[in-house]
Scaffold this active site. Sequence first.
Site, PDB file in Angstrom:
ATOM      1  N   ARG A 110       0.797  -1.216   0.000  1.00  0.00           N
ATOM      2  CA  ARG A 110       0.000   0.000   0.000  1.00  0.00           C
ATOM      3  C   ARG A 110       0.830   1.267   0.000  1.00  0.00           C
ATOM      4  NH1 ARG A 110      -4.695  -1.874   4.350  1.00  0.00           N
ATOM      5  NH2 ARG A 110      -5.749  -3.286   2.914  1.00  0.00           N
ATOM      6  N   GLU A 163      -5.645  -3.367  16.457  1.00  0.00           N
ATOM      7  CA  GLU A 163      -5.021  -2.143  15.934  1.00  0.00           C
ATOM      8  C   GLU A 163      -4.581  -1.207  17.046  1.00  0.00           C
ATOM      9  OE1 GLU A 163      -5.939   1.392  12.617  1.00  0.00           O
ATOM     10  OE2 GLU A 163      -7.513  -0.044  13.154  1.00  0.00           O
TER      11      GLU A 163
END
Length: 645
Positions: free
Chosen positions: A338, A433
């Site tokens: 990404r 996360e």
Amino acid sequence: MADLNPKIPQGPLSQKWSHYKDHQNLVNPSNKRKLDIIVVGTGLAGASAAASLGELGFNVKIFCYQDSPRRAHSIAAQGGINAAKNYPNDGDTIYRLFYDTIKGGDYRSREANVYRLAEVSNAIIDQCVAQGVPFAREYNGTLENRSFGGAQVSRTFYARGQTGQQLLLGAYGSLSRQIKAGTVTLYNRHEMMDLVIIDGKARGIIARNLITGQLERYFGHAVVLATGGYGNVFYLSTNAMGSNVSACWQVFKKGAYFANPCFTQIHPTCIPVHGDYQSKLTLMSESLRNDGRIWVPKKKEDAQKVREGKLKARDIPEEDRDYYLERRYPAYGNLVPRDVASRAAKERCDAGYGVNETGLAVFLDFEESIKRLGKNVIEERYGNLFQMYEKIVDENPYENPMMIYPAVHYTMGGIWVDYELMSTIPGLFVAGEANYSDHGANRLGASALMQGLADGYFILPYTLQNYLASEIKVPRIPTDRPEFTEAENGVRNRLEKLMNIKGSLSVDHFHKELGKIMWENVGMGRNEQNLRKAIERIRSLREDFWKNLCITGSINDLNTELEKANRVADFLELGELIALDALQRNESCGGHFREEYQTKEGECLRNDQDYKYVAAWEFKGSGQFEVHKEPLQYEEIEVKQRVYK
């Protein structure tokens, strides 16, 4: 100062987790019933952890600020979940998944944690299939796989473009079973406001009932944070609008270290910004890069005509299209990681080849795939994503290429944890996360769901039990202890301070201004001058916030403006720390791209000699932070320049 001991088990990398489980301390069933665990957050990490711990027999209290656990932002994940099953028989192994993750993170993640993640990945798929998660299947009934960025194998399991939703429903079903069984108690519309520490250990939380405004006290022998990432510090991101950093920021102020805050991920395939009054951005799954080809016009005059509406993408002949990812990275093509894809899109747009009215977009084209596979196959794989795009942009992506541009998506930084997922505060564990542990400087696509479920289903049930084995003689502590009173008073004073500012500017005004500062100076490209400018501007904005904020409504009632104000106050402090962390890391790696440190080809130029460490920040008082360093050691892999060509 807390000890930065990662507590990595001895022995060969492939045997560390097995060795840990073989020698961990256990809690017998009758003692489990005497122990209380608080879980904050009901996304994949929180729901799976609470369900698993409840199944083991512990008493679990789980909190979410939404009206239902099904509203957790995990539901928005689209493309898939990684596992090293090697069903396509294309050469995948646990080691290859481990290596791809380390390399994708630009050699800035802890080796032992990443190997464990790869090791337990296969069990996640078995668990989810047993829960009834409707993964895509081949015609003969076997589970189907597709590819994601940063890998040359197909290891991603998926349910069209709704994988996060389906996985969360599976975890929610398991959670609901434990709620019915009485081992888990759910507190919805409750937001954690502070951590309670007694004798140096995490022993509870202060929560605010968002309906009544009342502050409530809850005890736990241990606390688990699974509250997600902090991408909304940029205001416009792919995160749900309620996603925030506040729970992590409060424990940071209580002594938990915050690791690598500058490692924020820009996702390459998002619907571009379309106005000044937009509240969030929409993700177009990375899975689209399997069958979509990314390009811009080769001629600037064609790009200009597209921007002016005088030319359609389909009118540009093949020879005048620049498939720049395929040109620059032939080995991986459109499936580069990404961070690489995002910077490449920015470079083309900055050079004047961008499309859309703003010039800040590139094409994601399915024309070739539709001809090769048929429209029905593309619709079967990505139909809901195509529908979502058409509803937002009002253009049919089957007939015209999608337009995409990078946007803030995921945060690799988070609360520092050791191998057991425990922070520098004993008894405070952090999952998903919200911790920093597995992705380094860049997360590979389809690895967020993998980490969240690995932490909840297969890691915390072992490591948390190992900690609680020494807590069985600790009785349930009454919540009228001075430590609970002090924490509650601190929360009340902060809320009253916010309400009493009586200024004239809205919460959103300050959040938007912070987002502009962050995106312009601490976004895809960073340099020393802009980072220093960002720090000064954030400090000035924070001062203005505490002078001119206006909050309507009452403190003792449902008040969404007060909720937002409390979160934005934390973002205004976090933004400064992100910029400070980026300023002290004089290298480029993964999602942290310092413009002063790049190769001749415009790629990241790491400095392994001076910066091969985890930066763990300690709170030292208002606006004061001190950095500690955990050196990163690599025994099984060679640290080298990332190459995707």
